[in-house]
Design a protein around this motif. Structure first.
Motif, PDB file in Angstrom:
ATOM      1  N   ASP A  84       0.834  -1.200   0.000  1.00  0.00           N
ATOM      2  CA  ASP A  84       0.000   0.000   0.000  1.00  0.00           C
ATOM      3  C   ASP A  84       0.872   1.254   0.000  1.00  0.00           C
ATOM      4  O   ASP A  84       0.626   2.211  -0.740  1.00  0.00           O
ATOM      5  N   ILE A  85       1.879   1.250   0.865  1.00  0.00           N
ATOM      6  CA  ILE A  85       2.783   2.406   0.963  1.00  0.00           C
ATOM      7  C   ILE A  85       3.519   2.612  -0.350  1.00  0.00           C
ATOM      8  O   ILE A  85       3.635   3.735  -0.844  1.00  0.00           O
ATOM      9  N   ALA A  86       4.020   1.513  -0.937  1.00  0.00           N
ATOM     10  CA  ALA A  86       4.730   1.614  -2.213  1.00  0.00           C
ATOM     11  C   ALA A  86       3.814   2.164  -3.309  1.00  0.00           C
ATOM     12  O   ALA A  86       4.239   2.980  -4.133  1.00  0.00           O
ATOM     13  N   ASP A  87       2.568   1.719  -3.317  1.00  0.00           N
ATOM     14  CA  ASP A  87       1.609   2.203  -4.322  1.00  0.00           C
ATOM     15  C   ASP A  87       1.390   3.703  -4.188  1.00  0.00           C
ATOM     16  O   ASP A  87       1.342   4.446  -5.189  1.00  0.00           O
ATOM     17  N   VAL A  88       1.237   4.170  -2.943  1.00  0.00           N
ATOM     18  CA  VAL A  88       1.037   5.609  -2.707  1.00  0.00           C
ATOM     19  C   VAL A  88       2.247   6.400  -3.180  1.00  0.00           C
ATOM     20  O   VAL A  88       2.114   7.426  -3.856  1.00  0.00           O
ATOM     21  N   PHE A  89       3.445   5.929  -2.837  1.00  0.00           N
ATOM     22  CA  PHE A  89       4.657   6.633  -3.248  1.00  0.00           C
ATOM     23  C   PHE A  89       4.815   6.644  -4.770  1.00  0.00           C
ATOM     24  O   PHE A  89       5.298   7.623  -5.343  1.00  0.00           O
ATOM     25  N   GLU A  90       4.430   5.562  -5.414  1.00  0.00           N
ATOM     26  CA  GLU A  90       4.538   5.482  -6.872  1.00  0.00           C
ATOM     27  C   GLU A  90       3.699   6.570  -7.539  1.00  0.00           C
ATOM     28  O   GLU A  90       4.143   7.238  -8.475  1.00  0.00           O
ATOM     29  N   ILE A  91       2.489   6.748  -7.017  1.00  0.00           N
ATOM     30  CA  ILE A  91       1.613   7.800  -7.560  1.00  0.00           C
ATOM     31  C   ILE A  91       2.146   9.179  -7.199  1.00  0.00           C
ATOM     32  O   ILE A  91       2.189  10.092  -8.028  1.00  0.00           O
ATOM     33  N   ARG A  92       2.575   9.319  -5.933  1.00  0.00           N
ATOM     34  CA  ARG A  92       3.040  10.622  -5.467  1.00  0.00           C
ATOM     35  C   ARG A  92       4.250  11.107  -6.243  1.00  0.00           C
ATOM     36  O   ARG A  92       4.363  12.301  -6.542  1.00  0.00           O
ATOM     37  N   LEU A 161      -3.115  11.793  -0.719  1.00  0.00           N
ATOM     38  CA  LEU A 161      -2.122  10.713  -0.709  1.00  0.00           C
ATOM     39  C   LEU A 161      -1.110  10.909   0.417  1.00  0.00           C
ATOM     40  O   LEU A 161      -0.741   9.961   1.113  1.00  0.00           O
ATOM     41  N   ARG A 162      -0.676  12.150   0.589  1.00  0.00           N
ATOM     42  CA  ARG A 162       0.308  12.445   1.629  1.00  0.00           C
ATOM     43  C   ARG A 162      -0.254  12.150   3.016  1.00  0.00           C
ATOM     44  O   ARG A 162       0.432  11.586   3.866  1.00  0.00           O
ATOM     45  N   GLU A 163      -1.506  12.521   3.230  1.00  0.00           N
ATOM     46  CA  GLU A 163      -2.125  12.312   4.539  1.00  0.00           C
ATOM     47  C   GLU A 163      -2.281  10.826   4.866  1.00  0.00           C
ATOM     48  O   GLU A 163      -2.203  10.430   6.033  1.00  0.00           O
ATOM     49  N   GLN A 164      -2.509  10.003   3.828  1.00  0.00           N
ATOM     50  CA  GLN A 164      -2.686   8.571   4.066  1.00  0.00           C
ATOM     51  C   GLN A 164      -1.441   7.932   4.684  1.00  0.00           C
ATOM     52  O   GLN A 164      -1.553   6.954   5.424  1.00  0.00           O
ATOM     53  N   ILE A 165      -0.264   8.480   4.369  1.00  0.00           N
ATOM     54  CA  ILE A 165       0.968   7.905   4.926  1.00  0.00           C
ATOM     55  C   ILE A 165       1.669   8.867   5.878  1.00  0.00           C
ATOM     56  O   ILE A 165       2.832   8.670   6.225  1.00  0.00           O
ATOM     57  N   ALA A 205      12.242  16.443  -8.024  1.00  0.00           N
ATOM     58  CA  ALA A 205      11.037  16.195  -7.230  1.00  0.00           C
ATOM     59  C   ALA A 205      10.727  14.702  -7.163  1.00  0.00           C
ATOM     60  O   ALA A 205      10.382  14.167  -6.106  1.00  0.00           O
ATOM     61  N   GLN A 206      10.873  14.030  -8.298  1.00  0.00           N
ATOM     62  CA  GLN A 206      10.590  12.590  -8.342  1.00  0.00           C
ATOM     63  C   GLN A 206      11.605  11.812  -7.514  1.00  0.00           C
ATOM     64  O   GLN A 206      11.246  10.917  -6.749  1.00  0.00           O
ATOM     65  N   GLU A 207      12.877  12.179  -7.632  1.00  0.00           N
ATOM     66  CA  GLU A 207      13.921  11.490  -6.872  1.00  0.00           C
ATOM     67  C   GLU A 207      13.761  11.733  -5.369  1.00  0.00           C
ATOM     68  O   GLU A 207      14.040  10.845  -4.557  1.00  0.00           O
ATOM     69  N   ASN A 211      13.493   8.711  -2.854  1.00  0.00           N
ATOM     70  CA  ASN A 211      14.458   8.550  -1.760  1.00  0.00           C
ATOM     71  C   ASN A 211      13.749   8.403  -0.414  1.00  0.00           C
ATOM     72  O   ASN A 211      14.157   7.601   0.431  1.00  0.00           O
ATOM     73  N   ALA A 212      12.682   9.199  -0.231  1.00  0.00           N
ATOM     74  CA  ALA A 212      11.904   9.101   1.006  1.00  0.00           C
ATOM     75  C   ALA A 212      11.282   7.709   1.129  1.00  0.00           C
ATOM     76  O   ALA A 212      11.277   7.108   2.214  1.00  0.00           O
ATOM     77  N   GLU A 213      10.778   7.193   0.015  1.00  0.00           N
ATOM     78  CA  GLU A 213      10.192   5.852   0.020  1.00  0.00           C
ATOM     79  C   GLU A 213      11.236   4.801   0.373  1.00  0.00           C
ATOM     80  O   GLU A 213      10.991   3.913   1.203  1.00  0.00           O
ATOM     81  N   ASN A 214      12.402   4.897  -0.249  1.00  0.00           N
ATOM     82  CA  ASN A 214      13.446   3.904   0.006  1.00  0.00           C
ATOM     83  C   ASN A 214      13.851   3.889   1.478  1.00  0.00           C
ATOM     84  O   ASN A 214      14.041   2.823   2.076  1.00  0.00           O
ATOM     85  N   ARG A 215      13.985   5.081   2.052  1.00  0.00           N
ATOM     86  CA  ARG A 215      14.350   5.171   3.467  1.00  0.00           C
ATOM     87  C   ARG A 215      13.262   4.570   4.348  1.00  0.00           C
ATOM     88  O   ARG A 215      13.544   3.864   5.322  1.00  0.00           O
ATOM     89  N   MET A 216      12.004   4.865   4.023  1.00  0.00           N
ATOM     90  CA  MET A 216      10.902   4.347   4.813  1.00  0.00           C
ATOM     91  C   MET A 216      10.837   2.830   4.730  1.00  0.00           C
ATOM     92  O   MET A 216      10.654   2.138   5.734  1.00  0.00           O
TER      93      MET A 216
END
Length: 232
Positions: A84-92, A161-165, A205-207, A211-216
């Protein structure tokens, strides 16, 4: 729970909106925890309102992904899996790139000045290792960028999307070295937007989001290895 509506009933929004915002905020800040059942009668009594605005708020929370409805059992606070988190980050990451591109074309000098001031605050938080304030300032920084896109619908989608995570953001920001990386990524993004370099701003912006996703994800995997047990 009894303080959910504290100070909120004085504004002029419809009661259903006030109840919705209060419940969403309680989910985001962890007052209502993942997997917790939302009992209409109990919530209505604790908030001092009828069941109707609570029921309407829960339905809206379900539409926005904060609540899941289980047949014959009721409403529960959504528990995000790593997918779920990965999906949100992919869209974000895609939407953040779009917001940055639009900001390059539409941002005002006043907004650029505001970003520069926020960069100073990010640097101060990083130097002081003040994670809690940094998360707040980071939110303000992105809010200015979203506003500069001049696309209200885009802002609404990204914020949802941001609020969901939101509840997981300190996990990412708190990993070793991430605060300083965030500062550098913000600096690069402001430079690209100031120069109206659309392609570069999109990439940065995309990176930044990736990067935030990878760290999380690293932090969550470590938590699972140590027995914390978030579902996959």
């Amino acid at each position: 729970m009894k303080n959910l509506l504290s100070g909120k009933l004085e504004n002029y929004k419809p009661l259903r909106e006030i109840v919705f915002e209060a419940l969403r905020e309680a989910i985001i800040n962890g007052q209502l925890k993942a997997g917790e059942r939302l009992m209409e009668v109990q919530l209505a009594e604790e908030m001092g309102v009828s069941r109707t605005p609570v029921r309407e708020a829960i339905r809206k929370l379900e539409l926005e992904g904060f609540v899941v409805m289980i047949p014959r059992k009721g409403a529960y606070v959504a528990d995000f899996s790593t997918k779920d988190i990965a999906d949100v980050f992919e869209i974000r990451s895609a939407l953040e790139a779009l917001a940055a591109a639009l900001a390059c074309e539409r941002i005002t000098e006043e907004e650029l000045d505001e970003l520069e001031r926020l960069l100073i605050r990010v640097a101060d938080c990083t130097a002081a290792n003040d994670l809690e304030t940094l998360v707040e300032v980071d939110t303000q920084f992105h809010d200015v960028l979203y506003k500069a896109s001049r696309n209200d619908r885009l802002v609404q989608i990204i914020n949802n999307l941001r609020e969901q995570i939101q509840r997981f953001r300190t996990i990412s920001m708190g990993t070793p070295g991430r605060m300083r990386e965030t500062l550098e990524e913000h600096k690069q993004l402001v430079e690209a937007i100031t120069e109206r370099n659309v392609e570069l701003a999109q990439r940065i912006a995309q990176e930044h989001i990736e990067n935030a996703e990878n760290r999380m994800m690293e932090a969550i995997r470590e938590e699972m290895r140590s027995g914390g047990g978030r579902k996959a």
